[in-house]
Write an enzyme that holds these catalytic residues in place. Sequence first.
Site, short mmCIF file in Angstrom:
data_model
loop_
_atom_site.label_atom_id
_atom_site.label_comp_id
_atom_site.label_asym_id
_atom_site.label_seq_id
_atom_site.Cartn_x
_atom_site.Cartn_y
_atom_site.Cartn_z
N ASN A 7 31.29 49.94 20.09
CA ASN A 7 30.43 50.48 18.71
C ASN A 7 29.91 51.66 19.24
O ASN A 7 28.70 51.96 19.15
CB ASN A 7 29.45 49.37 18.79
CG ASN A 7 28.65 48.83 19.71
OD1 ASN A 7 28.88 48.94 20.89
ND2 ASN A 7 27.66 48.15 19.33
N ASP A 53 25.54 42.61 28.75
CA ASP A 53 25.36 43.15 27.42
C ASP A 53 24.13 44.13 27.74
O ASP A 53 23.37 44.38 26.68
CB ASP A 53 25.00 42.12 26.66
CG ASP A 53 24.89 42.46 25.06
OD1 ASP A 53 25.36 43.49 24.77
OD2 ASP A 53 24.53 41.75 24.12
#
EC number: 3.5.2.3
Length: 436
Positions: free
Chosen positions: A96, A309
Site C-alpha cells: 500500500n 505490522d
Amino acid sequence: MSQPNANLFITNARPYGEGGPVDVVVADGVITEIGAGLTAPDGAEIIDAAGLVLLPGFVDLHVHLREPGGEESETIETGSRAAALGGFTAVFAMPNTDPVADTEVVVEHVWRRGAAVGLVDVYPVGAVTVGLEGTKLAELGTMAGSRANVRMFSDDGRCVNDPLIMRRALEYASALNVVVAQHAEDHRLTSGAQAHEGVVASRLGLAGWPATAEETVVARDCALAREAKAALHVCHVSSQNTIDVLRAAKAAGVRVSAEVTPHHLLLTDAALTSYDPVNKVNPPLRTAADTRAMRAALAEGVIDVVATDHAPHAAQYKDTEWAAAKPGMLGLQTALSVVVHTMVEPGLLDWRGVARVLSERPAEITGLADQGRPIAVGEPANFALVDPEAQWTVRGAALASKAANTPYEGMRLPATVVATVLRGRVTARDGQVRNG
C-alpha cells in the site's frame, strides 16, 4: 580446492539458549565450524558472545516501508536500519504505497532499493487487486515471475471483500505456489469504527469495531482456500474467536497460517483511555481476554508467527484528534522485547520457540530457502545475537525509524539485540548500524 575466507568468529555463544557456550566460524557467508574452544581464524571479525543467545535471524512477514510515495514517514533505508537493529535479516514490504505495488515495475523498484541498502533482505509483497481497489486482480503471475520473485500477495490495509475476487486470487496462488495474505475485515461492519466494540469504546464515546468483522472473513477465506488448495495467510489476528476458526481449519487440512503482532500480545483497549492516537491501530487493540488468547494460540502453534505490522507515520498523521489520526504503530526494534516479555518470561515459549515464531515459520510460510535455517555447519550465517538479561527503556525519538509512533514510549522492556548478521556480514552491533 581453496579454503573459504573466514570473515566472522563468534565465541562463547549459546545457540537457542541451550547447552554450554560454543564458538562459531563463518566463511563466505556460511557456517563452517561450530564447537567449544575453537581458534579465531586470522583476519576474522571477533564477537565475544559470552552470556548471549544465538538465534537465526528474524523474518518479518508484515512491514510497511512506505517507499515509494510515503517517504515522509519511512524509507526503505530507514526501515532497513530499524529492522537490522531489531535482529531481522528479512522483511516483507506491504504494497500500500504510492504507486501501489501492483505491477512488475513497482515490485522490482522495491526489491532493487532493498538490495542497494543491503541491511536486510527486502521482499516486496504484491497487491492482490489493481490499486488495492478490490475489483480487478492484479498481474500476480507477472510479479511472481519478475526479478523480485514475489512470494506473497496482499491488499493489506484493505480486505479483499469480494468472495469471487478472493476465490480467483487463491486459485492463481495455488497454480503459482505463492501465498495470499488477507487483511480480514468486513468493511460493512467497520464503517466509521474507531475502537474495539466493548465497554471501553462505549465509555469513551468511540464507534465500536466488532470482532466479528475479522472472524467472518477468516471463516469464509478458509473455506475458499480449502476449495482452491491454496496457501492462505491471515494477517494480524486480534480476536479470540478467530483462533477457534483457525484451529478448526487447520484440523481439516486447510493450508492456512496466521500471524499476531507484538502489540496484540501486550496491549489492550484499556490504553485508549488517554485518547492518544499512538494507540490507534487496525485491527484495534482488544480486550485482556483476547490478548491472553493470542498468547496461548501462539504457544500452541495455532497462530504460527509474530509479525510486527511495522507502520510508521510522520507526526502530522498521528499528532491530531483521534478520528483523524492514521492507524499504525512502530514494531521492528521492539518486537523481540515484547515477545520475551509476553511469551518467554511467563514460560509460554523458550528460545527455541522464539526462533520458531520469529524466524523459522515465517521463512517456511513464504518458501525462503536461506532464511530461518538451523544454526548448523553448512547453513547460511543469518543470526541475531540476543542479551536475555538486558533491560532497556523505549524512546521513540531514539529509534532508527523515520517516525516515532511507538506505543511503548517510556516502557522498560527486557532483552536487547546485540548484533545482527546477514550472510556472515555484521549489519548491526551494539546499537549501531553497519552500512555496506
